[in-house]
Write a protein that holds these residues in place. Structure first.
Motif, PDB file in Angstrom:
ATOM      1  N   LEU A  89      58.029  70.311  67.075  1.00 49.36           N
ATOM      2  CA  LEU A  89      58.521  71.451  67.830  1.00 49.36           C
ATOM      3  C   LEU A  89      59.929  71.795  67.363  1.00 49.36           C
ATOM      4  N   HIS A  90      60.226  73.085  67.289  1.00 48.19           N
ATOM      5  CA  HIS A  90      61.566  73.538  66.902  1.00 48.19           C
ATOM      6  C   HIS A  90      62.226  74.191  68.106  1.00 48.19           C
ATOM      7  N   PHE A  91      63.439  73.718  68.422  1.00 47.30           N
ATOM      8  CA  PHE A  91      64.231  74.274  69.511  1.00 47.30           C
ATOM      9  C   PHE A  91      65.442  74.976  68.932  1.00 47.30           C
ATOM     10  N   GLY A  94      64.850  71.821  76.972  1.00 49.47           N
ATOM     11  CA  GLY A  94      63.539  71.452  76.427  1.00 49.47           C
ATOM     12  C   GLY A  94      63.337  69.952  76.364  1.00 49.47           C
ATOM     13  N   LYS A  95      64.366  69.241  75.939  1.00 49.69           N
ATOM     14  CA  LYS A  95      64.292  67.779  75.865  1.00 49.69           C
ATOM     15  C   LYS A  95      64.069  67.194  77.257  1.00 49.69           C
ATOM     16  N   ASP A  96      64.803  67.687  78.242  1.00 54.72           N
ATOM     17  CA  ASP A  96      64.637  67.235  79.625  1.00 54.72           C
ATOM     18  C   ASP A  96      63.224  67.478  80.135  1.00 54.72           C
ATOM     19  N   VAL A  97      62.706  68.669  79.857  1.00 53.90           N
ATOM     20  CA  VAL A  97      61.357  69.025  80.312  1.00 53.90           C
ATOM     21  C   VAL A  97      60.327  68.060  79.735  1.00 53.90           C
ATOM     22  N   LEU A  98      60.420  67.781  78.447  1.00 53.03           N
ATOM     23  CA  LEU A  98      59.445  66.897  77.800  1.00 53.03           C
ATOM     24  C   LEU A  98      59.558  65.458  78.298  1.00 53.03           C
ATOM     25  N   LEU A  99      60.777  64.949  78.381  1.00 50.19           N
ATOM     26  CA  LEU A  99      60.964  63.552  78.775  1.00 50.19           C
ATOM     27  C   LEU A  99      60.661  63.290  80.246  1.00 50.19           C
ATOM     28  N   SER A 100      60.822  64.297  81.087  1.00 53.55           N
ATOM     29  CA  SER A 100      60.602  64.083  82.525  1.00 53.55           C
ATOM     30  C   SER A 100      59.150  64.292  82.953  1.00 53.55           C
ATOM     31  N   ASP A 101      58.319  64.824  82.073  1.00 51.79           N
ATOM     32  CA  ASP A 101      56.911  65.028  82.417  1.00 51.79           C
ATOM     33  C   ASP A 101      56.154  63.698  82.365  1.00 51.79           C
ATOM     34  N   ASP A 102      55.298  63.445  83.364  1.00 55.69           N
ATOM     35  CA  ASP A 102      54.547  62.185  83.441  1.00 55.69           C
ATOM     36  C   ASP A 102      53.610  61.981  82.250  1.00 55.69           C
ATOM     37  N   VAL A 103      52.998  63.035  81.765  1.00 50.61           N
ATOM     38  CA  VAL A 103      52.027  62.924  80.670  1.00 50.61           C
ATOM     39  C   VAL A 103      52.746  62.869  79.320  1.00 50.61           C
ATOM     40  N   VAL A 104      53.589  63.838  79.059  1.00 51.51           N
ATOM     41  CA  VAL A 104      54.269  63.945  77.769  1.00 51.51           C
ATOM     42  C   VAL A 104      55.300  62.830  77.587  1.00 51.51           C
ATOM     43  N   GLY A 105      55.949  62.439  78.653  1.00 51.58           N
ATOM     44  CA  GLY A 105      56.983  61.409  78.583  1.00 51.58           C
ATOM     45  C   GLY A 105      56.480  60.067  78.084  1.00 51.58           C
ATOM     46  N   ARG A 106      55.173  59.827  78.146  1.00 55.14           N
ATOM     47  CA  ARG A 106      54.591  58.577  77.663  1.00 55.14           C
ATOM     48  C   ARG A 106      54.256  58.616  76.178  1.00 55.14           C
TER      49      ARG A 106
END
Length: 96
Positions: free
Chosen positions: A5-7, A15-27
């Motif tokens: 992904l390009h930010f 964007g980093k916060d959104v990805l890391l805080s998600d239960d599915v994606v964060g794993r």
């Protein structure tokens, strides 16, 4: 499955916060790098995970980032692997 992904710089922190805080994606395995390592602007995220995790990540950041083309993806993956190999070699030298 791997996606890159390009930010843009202004969207990176959110964007980093959104990805890391998600239960599915964060794993999933997430590696964040500055674009300068491959001579580009902005920031990149290499996401290695299941198909579900990759699809979810794309949904979550649809307004913050975009998936990159295969050429840029390959450049980034190769650069990350190169950095990891150098780090492993350096660590091996320390342990002797």
């Amino acid at each position: 499955m791997e996606i890159v992904l390009h930010f843009k710089s202004e969207n990176y922190a959110k964007g980093k916060d959104v990805l890391l805080s998600d239960d599915v994606v964060g794993r999933a395995s997430l590696v964040f790098k500055e674009g300068s390592i491959i001579g580009k602007d902005g920031y990149y995220c290499l996401l290695s995970g299941t198909e579900e995790q990759c699809k979810r990540a794309l949904e979550l950041i649809k307004d913050l980032a975009e998936e990159v083309n295969d050429e840029t993806k390959l450049q980034l993956i190769n650069k990350i692997k190169e950095e990891e190999d150098r780090a492993i070699a350096g660590f091996g030298n320390i342990l002797g």
